[in-house]
Write a protein that holds these residues in place. Structure first.
Motif, mmCIF file in Angstrom:
data_model
loop_
_atom_site.group_PDB
_atom_site.id
_atom_site.type_symbol
_atom_site.label_atom_id
_atom_site.label_comp_id
_atom_site.label_asym_id
_atom_site.label_seq_id
_atom_site.Cartn_x
_atom_site.Cartn_y
_atom_site.Cartn_z
ATOM 1 N N GLU A 1 0.650 8.161 -6.988
ATOM 2 C CA GLU A 1 0.531 9.608 -6.941
ATOM 3 C C GLU A 1 -0.939 10.001 -6.816
ATOM 4 O OE1 GLU A 1 3.121 11.547 -6.665
ATOM 5 O OE2 GLU A 1 4.411 9.768 -6.800
ATOM 6 N N ALA A 2 -1.191 11.269 -6.536
ATOM 7 C CA ALA A 2 -2.550 11.762 -6.383
ATOM 8 C C ALA A 2 -3.380 11.427 -7.617
ATOM 9 C CB ALA A 2 -2.533 13.263 -6.147
ATOM 10 N N ASP A 3 -4.616 10.957 -7.368
ATOM 11 C CA ASP A 3 -5.608 10.616 -8.391
ATOM 12 C C ASP A 3 -5.303 9.313 -9.130
ATOM 13 O OD1 ASP A 3 -7.082 12.964 -7.838
ATOM 14 O OD2 ASP A 3 -5.820 14.122 -9.196
ATOM 15 N N GLU A 4 -4.250 8.624 -8.750
ATOM 16 C CA GLU A 4 -3.962 7.337 -9.372
ATOM 17 C C GLU A 4 -4.844 6.263 -8.734
ATOM 18 O OE1 GLU A 4 -0.040 4.639 -10.605
ATOM 19 O OE2 GLU A 4 0.185 6.477 -9.420
ATOM 20 N N ILE A 5 -5.346 5.350 -9.548
ATOM 21 C CA ILE A 5 -6.251 4.307 -9.062
ATOM 22 C C ILE A 5 -5.456 3.136 -8.510
ATOM 23 C CG2 ILE A 5 -7.982 2.597 -9.751
ATOM 24 C CD1 ILE A 5 -9.076 4.626 -11.712
ATOM 25 N N LEU A 6 -5.767 2.766 -7.266
ATOM 26 C CA LEU A 6 -5.129 1.618 -6.631
ATOM 27 C C LEU A 6 -5.878 0.330 -6.959
ATOM 28 C CD1 LEU A 6 -4.344 4.206 -4.901
ATOM 29 C CD2 LEU A 6 -4.054 2.637 -2.983
ATOM 30 N N LEU A 7 -7.203 0.398 -6.872
ATOM 31 C CA LEU A 7 -8.077 -0.728 -7.185
ATOM 32 C C LEU A 7 -9.247 -0.197 -7.993
ATOM 33 C CD1 LEU A 7 -8.283 -2.400 -3.637
ATOM 34 C CD2 LEU A 7 -6.788 -3.089 -5.526
ATOM 35 N N ALA A 8 -9.711 -0.951 -8.976
ATOM 36 C CA ALA A 8 -10.806 -0.508 -9.830
ATOM 37 C C ALA A 8 -12.043 -1.374 -9.611
ATOM 38 C CB ALA A 8 -10.401 -0.555 -11.300
ATOM 39 N N GLU A 9 -13.188 -0.708 -9.447
ATOM 40 C CA GLU A 9 -14.444 -1.421 -9.283
ATOM 41 C C GLU A 9 -14.655 -2.374 -10.460
ATOM 42 O OE1 GLU A 9 -19.219 -0.406 -8.590
ATOM 43 O OE2 GLU A 9 -17.748 1.217 -8.821
ATOM 44 N N GLY A 10 -15.016 -3.627 -10.150
ATOM 45 C CA GLY A 10 -15.233 -4.626 -11.177
ATOM 46 C C GLY A 10 -14.003 -5.435 -11.535
ATOM 47 N N GLY A 11 -12.831 -5.023 -11.046
ATOM 48 C CA GLY A 11 -11.597 -5.748 -11.336
ATOM 49 C C GLY A 11 -11.619 -7.154 -10.755
ATOM 50 N N ARG A 12 -10.914 -8.068 -11.402
ATOM 51 C CA ARG A 12 -10.923 -9.470 -10.982
ATOM 52 C C ARG A 12 -9.672 -9.856 -10.195
ATOM 53 N NH1 ARG A 12 -15.867 -11.981 -11.849
ATOM 54 N NH2 ARG A 12 -14.618 -13.666 -10.939
ATOM 55 N N GLU A 13 -8.772 -8.899 -9.916
ATOM 56 C CA GLU A 13 -7.576 -9.247 -9.161
ATOM 57 C C GLU A 13 -7.966 -9.594 -7.718
ATOM 58 O OE1 GLU A 13 -8.237 -6.171 -10.110
ATOM 59 O OE2 GLU A 13 -6.991 -5.641 -11.838
ATOM 60 N N THR A 14 -7.102 -10.365 -7.055
ATOM 61 C CA THR A 14 -7.428 -10.807 -5.687
ATOM 62 C C THR A 14 -6.379 -10.385 -4.658
ATOM 63 O OG1 THR A 14 -6.378 -12.950 -6.132
ATOM 64 C CG2 THR A 14 -8.772 -12.791 -6.470
ATOM 65 N N PHE A 15 -5.420 -9.538 -5.041
ATOM 66 C CA PHE A 15 -4.435 -9.073 -4.066
ATOM 67 C C PHE A 15 -5.073 -8.049 -3.131
ATOM 68 C CE2 PHE A 15 -3.967 -6.333 -7.807
ATOM 69 C CZ PHE A 15 -4.075 -5.078 -7.256
ATOM 70 N N VAL A 16 -4.442 -7.819 -1.986
ATOM 71 C CA VAL A 16 -4.870 -6.780 -1.056
ATOM 72 C C VAL A 16 -3.779 -5.724 -0.991
ATOM 73 C CG1 VAL A 16 -6.221 -8.414 0.311
ATOM 74 C CG2 VAL A 16 -3.877 -7.862 1.007
ATOM 75 N N LEU A 17 -4.157 -4.538 -0.541
ATOM 76 C CA LEU A 17 -3.200 -3.455 -0.354
ATOM 77 C C LEU A 17 -3.215 -3.037 1.107
ATOM 78 C CD1 LEU A 17 -3.936 -1.224 -3.492
ATOM 79 C CD2 LEU A 17 -2.098 -2.903 -3.202
ATOM 80 N N LEU A 18 -2.051 -3.052 1.720
ATOM 81 C CA LEU A 18 -1.887 -2.569 3.085
ATOM 82 C C LEU A 18 -1.295 -1.172 2.996
ATOM 83 C CD1 LEU A 18 -2.060 -3.214 6.114
ATOM 84 C CD2 LEU A 18 0.247 -4.184 5.959
ATOM 85 N N LEU A 19 -2.098 -0.161 3.320
ATOM 86 C CA LEU A 19 -1.648 1.221 3.195
ATOM 87 C C LEU A 19 -0.626 1.545 4.294
ATOM 88 C CD1 LEU A 19 -4.239 1.184 1.469
ATOM 89 C CD2 LEU A 19 -4.705 3.497 2.265
ATOM 90 N N LEU A 20 0.506 2.121 3.876
ATOM 91 C CA LEU A 20 1.558 2.501 4.809
ATOM 92 C C LEU A 20 1.530 3.990 5.120
ATOM 93 C CD1 LEU A 20 4.519 0.472 3.247
ATOM 94 C CD2 LEU A 20 2.950 -0.239 5.066
ATOM 95 N N SER A 21 1.170 4.789 4.138
ATOM 96 C CA SER A 21 1.094 6.234 4.350
ATOM 97 C C SER A 21 0.175 6.832 3.309
ATOM 98 C CB SER A 21 2.487 6.876 4.252
ATOM 99 O OG SER A 21 3.020 6.724 2.943
ATOM 100 N N GLY A 22 -0.310 8.036 3.588
ATOM 101 C CA GLY A 22 -1.182 8.726 2.663
ATOM 102 C C GLY A 22 -2.652 8.467 2.949
ATOM 103 N N VAL A 23 -3.493 9.010 2.076
ATOM 104 C CA VAL A 23 -4.945 8.886 2.196
ATOM 105 C C VAL A 23 -5.504 8.398 0.869
ATOM 106 C CG1 VAL A 23 -7.119 10.115 2.614
ATOM 107 C CG2 VAL A 23 -5.055 10.764 3.882
ATOM 108 N N ALA A 24 -6.415 7.437 0.932
ATOM 109 C CA ALA A 24 -7.095 6.924 -0.256
ATOM 110 C C ALA A 24 -8.597 7.068 -0.064
ATOM 111 C CB ALA A 24 -6.724 5.468 -0.512
#
Length: 243
Positions: A45-68
């Motif tokens: 949803e709006a203003d929800e964080i998809l990825l956080a600076e400094g995070g150690r996760e290694t997955f990627v996100l392929l955006l299908l719709s919307g704006v980030a």
């Protein structure tokens, strides 16, 4: 992912906005189809964080719709808007490639739909489908060119020119033709445009007002419509196109 679920993707593989990662794969439908079948589907949803600076996760996100929106904390502690990403774009690939902490925060500007793809799956797809690996390479080059150009603009041009150049980039990458001009797809506040060009919001407000008075753009609530691309390129001190 079954063919039926693939058919539920928000847009066909050949309908992604120009300048996005999946648009690079328009001539390699199989690679695009495989990427769209990987991982799991997520919505934000709006203003929800998809990825956080400094995070150690290694997955990627392929955006299908919307704006980030992509932001990072500057040396003086302010949050700077670095870029915008649309459906068809890929985010988080740096960490997947080098296992280093996230270099920026990605936040949903409105409802966003993505495929969350694990590092192993993502790298395996790049190994198995050279067109996908080439598209990633081109995307990384484009992001680097954007960054280098922004740094060069900051040191070489006044705020008015920098604002015009950012608007040219946005309209050429994400423009939506409509009656009377071309709408810049992402909704950006004047504060966010100021973050992109490294200037004060008040100065950006003044520049946008001048461009509007000259009939180059129309400014609405978080929206900019380019009425004259030739006029905008002139303000950006860029050569005119042949179109």
């Amino acid at each position: 992912m079954t063919p039926e679920r693939y058919a539920e993707s928000p847009e066909p593989a050949d309908r992604w906005p120009p300048g996005t990662f999946l648009a690079e794969l328009s001539g390699a439908r199989e690679a695009a189809k495989v990427l769209l079948s990987l991982g799991t589907h997520r919505t934000y949803e709006a203003d929800e964080i998809l990825l956080a600076e400094g995070g150690r996760e290694t997955f990627v996100l392929l955006l299908l719709s919307g704006v980030a929106k992509v932001t990072a904390i500057s040396e003086d502690g302010d949050t700077a808007l670095l870029a915008v990403r649309l459906g068809g774009d890929l985010v988080g690939e740096f960490a997947a490639l080098d296992n280093q902490p996230r270099s920026a925060t990605v936040t949903a500007a409105g409802p966003v739909s993505v495929r969350r793809i694990g590092q192993h799956e993502f790298l395996g797809c790049l190994d198995g489908y050279p067109p996908a690996a080439l598209a990633v390479s081109r995307m990384l080059v484009r992001k680097n060119r954007w960054s280098v150009r922004r740094r060069g603009d900051f040191g070489s041009f006044p705020v008015g020119t920098r604002v015009a150049r950012v608007l040219v980039d946005l309209v050429e990458d994400y423009g939506q033709p409509q009656r009377g001009g071309t709408l810049i797809g992402p909704r950006l506040t004047q504060a966010e445009i100021a973050g992109l060009v490294g200037a004060r919001e008040r100065r950006v407000h003044h520049v946008l007002g001048e461009l509007a008075e000259q009939g180059v753009i129309q400014v609405g609530y978080s929206r900019v419509t380019v009425v004259s691309l030739e006029g905008l390129r002139a303000a950006a001190r860029l050569p005119q196109t042949d179109d």
